[in-house]
Design a protein around this motif. Structure first.
Motif, PDB file in Angstrom:
ATOM      1  N   ALA A 303       0.815  -1.223   0.000  1.00 14.45           N
ATOM      2  CA  ALA A 303       0.000   0.000   0.000  1.00 14.45           C
ATOM      3  C   ALA A 303       0.847   1.271   0.000  1.00 14.45           C
ATOM      4  CB  ALA A 303      -0.937  -0.009   1.214  1.00 14.45           C
ATOM      5  N   LEU A 304       2.186   1.123   0.050  1.00 17.53           N
ATOM      6  CA  LEU A 304       3.052   2.309   0.051  1.00 17.53           C
ATOM      7  C   LEU A 304       3.284   2.876  -1.351  1.00 17.53           C
ATOM      8  CD1 LEU A 304       5.735   1.314   2.732  1.00 17.53           C
ATOM      9  CD2 LEU A 304       3.908   3.019   2.950  1.00 17.53           C
ATOM     10  N   ALA A 305       2.665   2.261  -2.377  1.00 14.32           N
ATOM     11  CA  ALA A 305       2.832   2.776  -3.746  1.00 14.32           C
ATOM     12  C   ALA A 305       2.409   4.245  -3.825  1.00 14.32           C
ATOM     13  CB  ALA A 305       2.010   1.938  -4.715  1.00 14.32           C
ATOM     14  N   ILE A 362       1.296   5.167   4.945  1.00 13.42           N
ATOM     15  CA  ILE A 362       0.210   4.776   4.021  1.00 13.42           C
ATOM     16  C   ILE A 362      -0.810   5.905   3.921  1.00 13.42           C
ATOM     17  CG2 ILE A 362      -1.764   3.209   3.741  1.00 13.42           C
ATOM     18  CD1 ILE A 362       0.081   1.031   5.085  1.00 13.42           C
ATOM     19  N   ALA A 363      -1.187   6.455   5.068  1.00 18.62           N
ATOM     20  CA  ALA A 363      -2.202   7.519   5.061  1.00 18.62           C
ATOM     21  C   ALA A 363      -1.685   8.764   4.351  1.00 18.62           C
ATOM     22  CB  ALA A 363      -2.606   7.859   6.495  1.00 18.62           C
ATOM     23  N   GLN A 364      -0.423   9.083   4.546  1.00 13.37           N
ATOM     24  CA  GLN A 364       0.145  10.252   3.862  1.00 13.37           C
ATOM     25  C   GLN A 364       0.040  10.074   2.350  1.00 13.37           C
ATOM     26  OE1 GLN A 364       4.036  11.331   5.319  1.00 13.37           O
ATOM     27  NE2 GLN A 364       4.324  12.936   3.794  1.00 13.37           N
ATOM     28  N   GLY A 365       0.406   8.872   1.880  1.00 11.59           N
ATOM     29  CA  GLY A 365       0.328   8.603   0.447  1.00 11.59           C
ATOM     30  C   GLY A 365      -1.102   8.643  -0.071  1.00 11.59           C
ATOM     31  N   LEU A 366      -2.024   8.021   0.675  1.00 11.02           N
ATOM     32  CA  LEU A 366      -3.429   8.018   0.242  1.00 11.02           C
ATOM     33  C   LEU A 366      -3.969   9.437   0.171  1.00 11.02           C
ATOM     34  CD1 LEU A 366      -4.776   4.965   2.307  1.00 11.02           C
ATOM     35  CD2 LEU A 366      -4.639   5.099  -0.200  1.00 11.02           C
ATOM     36  N   ALA A 367      -3.637  10.254   1.175  1.00  7.62           N
ATOM     37  CA  ALA A 367      -4.131  11.641   1.181  1.00  7.62           C
ATOM     38  C   ALA A 367      -3.556  12.411  -0.007  1.00  7.62           C
ATOM     39  CB  ALA A 367      -3.769  12.314   2.497  1.00  7.62           C
ATOM     40  N   GLU A 368      -2.276  12.214  -0.272  1.00  3.84           N
ATOM     41  CA  GLU A 368      -1.651  12.932  -1.390  1.00  3.84           C
ATOM     42  C   GLU A 368      -2.253  12.504  -2.735  1.00  3.84           C
ATOM     43  OE1 GLU A 368       2.619  13.706   0.855  1.00  3.84           O
ATOM     44  OE2 GLU A 368       2.472  12.105  -0.621  1.00  3.84           O
ATOM     45  N   ALA A 369      -2.758  11.266  -2.782  1.00  2.00           N
ATOM     46  CA  ALA A 369      -3.373  10.778  -4.020  1.00  2.00           C
ATOM     47  C   ALA A 369      -4.865  11.126  -4.078  1.00  2.00           C
ATOM     48  CB  ALA A 369      -3.178   9.267  -4.122  1.00  2.00           C
ATOM     49  N   GLY A 370      -5.359  11.826  -3.080  1.00  2.00           N
ATOM     50  CA  GLY A 370      -6.752  12.271  -3.102  1.00  2.00           C
ATOM     51  C   GLY A 370      -7.736  11.315  -2.460  1.00  2.00           C
TER      52      GLY A 370
END
Ligand code: DGY
Length: 429
Positions: A303-305, A362-370
């Protein structure tokens, strides 16, 4: 005092209790030394109430850097009989401080960038002083830990990934032969923690066998990568390094540093991501570099993609679908291993429990991806298990029960910096 205020006070008290004079142990007895990525996340927590102490944590970590650029996974400033394997077992004395002979996920550049961008002139001064040293560490990953012909960084030891006994490593560990002359050893972790929540004896035999191989190679890191008994590519290390390269680039552009070289690492990292795509299950998975076999499950590292801003649109859509499916299968996101996979164990270390530092990334990445709602769930689920169980090392993603280490430093730190209701104003960057 509200429950959140009480947890804030307890979290600060844990960081102060685990302070050993400028660096922090993850928890007393079970892990009585300075660990690499633990310290980086711990600095984010200190930064919410003592920025000088936050920088001291990072500077003491950098004190252990080897001449070849590696920043070791553990620094042994003294010998502590509570821990196995200690400095006399590793015999990895190539740096200024006795240490482990492997590294750990390179989150340091990302943490430095957060501290710098959330701080003032003193943060900029101290951050600028780290850039060349962090660049040397990333160069080490891109050379010593990038096997000839491999499209990504790889690892020689499951401990180097930070996800010690994740089922991701089964392929590589099964391919190993434990030598007949394996050094005799006595584990200490199972005297401080519930053995049912720790790695198995068979896994420890292999962990120790890799240390023995490193000793036999006098910790020549390129030789260990090319000829050691274990070699796997890890989406966790790969995505964390790619993200850290991007953050290091921002620091180098601001303060000076090897910008062109870092841009080359990022370009190679983006292109290399595809080599970790397991089309059979539609996720980024660990892969045995020599045999080519993929691990067959979705881990929290998959999920870190988003955190690395990697993958094609189709790969990201498939990854997102897995995270959403796992979110329905578990009570709390994001388990370290897929609850619908036969190797899932809700309370055994990296075979299921959720970990605060993975949730943070993971949450940082998800937030950055919208994907804001999913990102908020990942944060709120961490807050919920801390509220229910306290500051444990990791948590059962079904029941929320705390597992293994208690009064754990990075759990306290990331509560303060991220999961606490007070975090929005205290966040490092
Ligand atoms: C341990 O001893 O379990 C650590 O995770 C190794 O880094």
């Amino acid at each position: 005092m509200s429950m959140a205020d009480d947890l804030d006070a307890r979290a600060r008290a844990i960081l102060e209790k685990n302070d050993r004079g400028g660096y922090t142990v993850p928890t007393a007895r079970l892990y009585p030394y300075q660990w690499n990525w633990d310290s980086a996340f711990v600095a984010l927590g200190f930064a919410t109430f003592d920025r000088d102490r936050a920088w001291r944590e990072l500077e003491m970590l950098l004190e252990g850097q080897w001449p070849d650029g590696m920043i070791p996974h553990i620094l042994f400033r003294r010998d502590d009989p509570d821990y196995f394997p200690g400095p006399s077992v590793w015999r990895a004395n190539l740096g200024p401080i006795p240490s482990g002979g492997i590294s750990q996920p390179p989150v340091l550049a990302s943490v430095v960038r957060m501290l710098v961008e959330g701080g003032g002139a003193e943060d900029a001064r101290r951050g600028a002083a780290t850039v060349e040293r962090i660049a040397a560490w990333h160069r080490w990953w891109h050379t010593a830990r990038t096997p000839d012909g491999c499209a990504t960084v790889a690892t020689v030891h499951p401990w180097e990934t930070g996800r010690d006994n994740c089922p991701d490593w089964t392929v590589g560990l099964d391919a190993m032969t434990v030598p007949d002359d394996l050094m005799p050893y006595t584990r200490m972790d199972t005297t401080h923690a519930n053995p049912a929540q720790r790695p198995s004896t068979a896994q420890y035999d292999r962990f120790v066998a890799i240390i023995q191989a490193g000793r036999e190679l006098s910790w020549d890191q390129k030789a260990l990568t090319e000829t050691g008994p274990f070699l796997m590519a890890d989406p966790g290390l790969h995505f964390i390094l790619l993200r850290a390269d991007r953050d290091l680039l921002a620091l180098a552009e601001r303060f000076g540093g090897p910008v062109d070289e870092i841009e080359g690492w990022i370009e190679a990292g983006v292109a290399g991501s595809d080599s970790l795509w397991n089309a059979d299950i539609g996720a980024f998975c660990a892969r045995d570099v020599r045999g080519g076999t993929f691990s067959d499950g979705v881990s929290s590292a998959s999920a870190l993609a988003f955190y690395a801003d990697a993958g094609t649109d189709a790969q990201r859509a498939s990854t997102l679908a897995h995270v959403e499916r796992i979110g329905r299968a578990a009570t709390y996101l994001m388990p370290s291993w897929d609850p619908e996979h036969p190797a899932f164990e809700a309370q055994r270390y990296w075979c299921g429990p959720l970990w605060c530092q993975m949730n943070r990334m993971i949450a940082q990445g998800l937030a950055e991806a919208g994907h804001d709602a999913l990102a908020a769930r990942v944060r709120d689920d961490l807050a919920a298990v801390i509220g229910q169980s306290g500051f444990f090392e990791c948590f059962d993603p079904v029941s929320g029960a705390g597992c293994i280490g208690t009064d754990f430093s990075w759990t306290a730190a990331l509560w303060l910096e991220w999961a606490s209701p007070s975090a929005a104003k205290g966040r490092a960057g």
